[in-house]
Every structure is written in C-alpha cells, then in structure tokens.
Write an enzyme that holds these catalytic residues in place. Structure first.
Site, short mmCIF file in Angstrom:
data_model
loop_
_atom_site.label_atom_id
_atom_site.label_comp_id
_atom_site.label_asym_id
_atom_site.label_seq_id
_atom_site.Cartn_x
_atom_site.Cartn_y
_atom_site.Cartn_z
N ASP A 124 -34.32 -91.64 -29.58
CA ASP A 124 -32.87 -91.59 -29.33
C ASP A 124 -32.39 -90.18 -29.59
OD1 ASP A 124 -30.11 -91.98 -29.17
OD2 ASP A 124 -30.18 -93.90 -30.21
N ARG A 126 -29.28 -89.08 -29.01
CA ARG A 126 -27.82 -89.02 -29.10
C ARG A 126 -27.35 -88.49 -30.45
NH1 ARG A 126 -26.65 -95.12 -27.33
NH2 ARG A 126 -28.44 -95.36 -28.72
#
Length: 195
Positions: A124, A126
């Site tokens: 991930d 983000r």
C-alpha cells in the site's frame, strides 16, 4: 507543498444532495470532498476516506469492493450527515498503468500484494497527510471513520477518532481472494473472513 482550494459548489446526485470542494496538491493530484450541506463541524463528523478506483468506481469492476464501499458511504452520509474525502490515489497509489499491470499479474496467479511487490511497490503506497490538511481546513476535530483499514485509523493525526464504523460489502466470486488477502495480510477488519 502548495495546496490550492476550490470554492464550495452544490452537487445533487443519485445518492442525495451534497456540496463539494476540491483540493489540488502539487502539480497533479486533485482530491474531492463530498459533504452534507448542513455539516456541523462542532460535533463528531462521519468521514469516509475513499481512494480513487477507476475500474471499480466508474466501470463497476467486480475484482474489488471499491464502488460498493463508495456508494454505501454516500448513502450513509446522505442519511446521517458527514463527508467523503475522495483521494486521487489510484491502485493504492501506484497509478492506473501500474494497477492494470498488477491486474495482469493477478490473472497469472499472484495475489494483490505479490503483484505490487513484483512491480517494485509496497503493498500500500498511500499516504494521508492531505486528509489531515482537509480536516483542519474544515475545522473538524472529531470524527467517526467509515473504514475497515487499520492504516487509515493509524494515519490520521490531527483529529480524535471517536469510533470506527465498518463498511463491509459481501464478497463475490471475483473479489473473494482479494478481500481475504486484505484481511489476512493487511489486517483489514472484515467479519466475513473471521467466521
């Protein structure tokens, strides 16, 4: 980094009447807030942080639960008040081209995390600093967070998170393995896979 803010505009939608405000981060990323016209920031605000998923949100892909989560969030916000923060972080922030390449790797047997790693990315990519900026801009100090993702719970530093509101969508034959990986390897709080 400079952040440019738009004015507030009305947005009638099939999910209800909302207002919207956009934030441009740097040269490229433009994020959107979708919120209740009567948003009361002196109280705890229901907030959903939703990362862009073109294949799910716009095309209706069954390989993820993104569109269903977005629609459930908009319905919830329409009924209970609050805000959806729509972040332009396609493919857990690896971009559309890399997401399609990750899909191709998944077609050949890799799971979502293995595919990201094969392409040189973390599971991930983000970050949520812009969310802190947006919440501060609105003067929001306390939220109920609509999420299953522990990373989102841990990443917000500028607000008090009163409670987590689960936003679970029943899996289908195309996303069951994907959601199971999110539960088992990324710690997502998905009751369907704890039974």
């Amino acid at each position: 980094m400079e952040i440019i803010k738009s004015n507030i505009a009305n947005l009638p939608s099939r999910f209800g009447k909302f207002q919207i405000k956009s934030y441009k981060e740097g040269c490229c990323k433009e994020h959107l807030t979708i919120f209740s016209p009567n948003l009361d920031v002196t109280k705890t605000v229901n907030v959903r942080i939703h990362s862009e998923c073109l294949t799910g949100d716009a095309i209706g892909s069954l390989k993820c639960d993104c569109r269903d989560q977005l629609e459930a969030s908009l319905k919830y916000i329409n009924k209970h008040g609050g805000m959806v923060i729509y972040l332009r972080q396609e493919g857990r922030n690896i971009g559309l081209l890399n997401k399609v390449n990750a899909y191709a790797l998944q077609d050949n047997g890799l799971d979502t995390i293995e595919a990201n790693h094969q392409l040189g990315f973390k599971a991930d990519e983000r970050t949520y600093e812009i969310v802190d900026f947006i919440l501060k801009d609105f003067g929001i100090k306390s939220i109920n967070l609509l999420t299953n993702n522990p990373l989102k719970l841990a990443s917000l530093t500028c607000v008090n998170i009163e409670k987590r509101i689960p936003i679970e969508i029943e899996s289908n034959e195309f996303n069951k393995d994907y959601l199971k990986v999110k539960k088992e390897q990324m710690g997502h709080m998905l009751d369907e896979f704890t039974r």
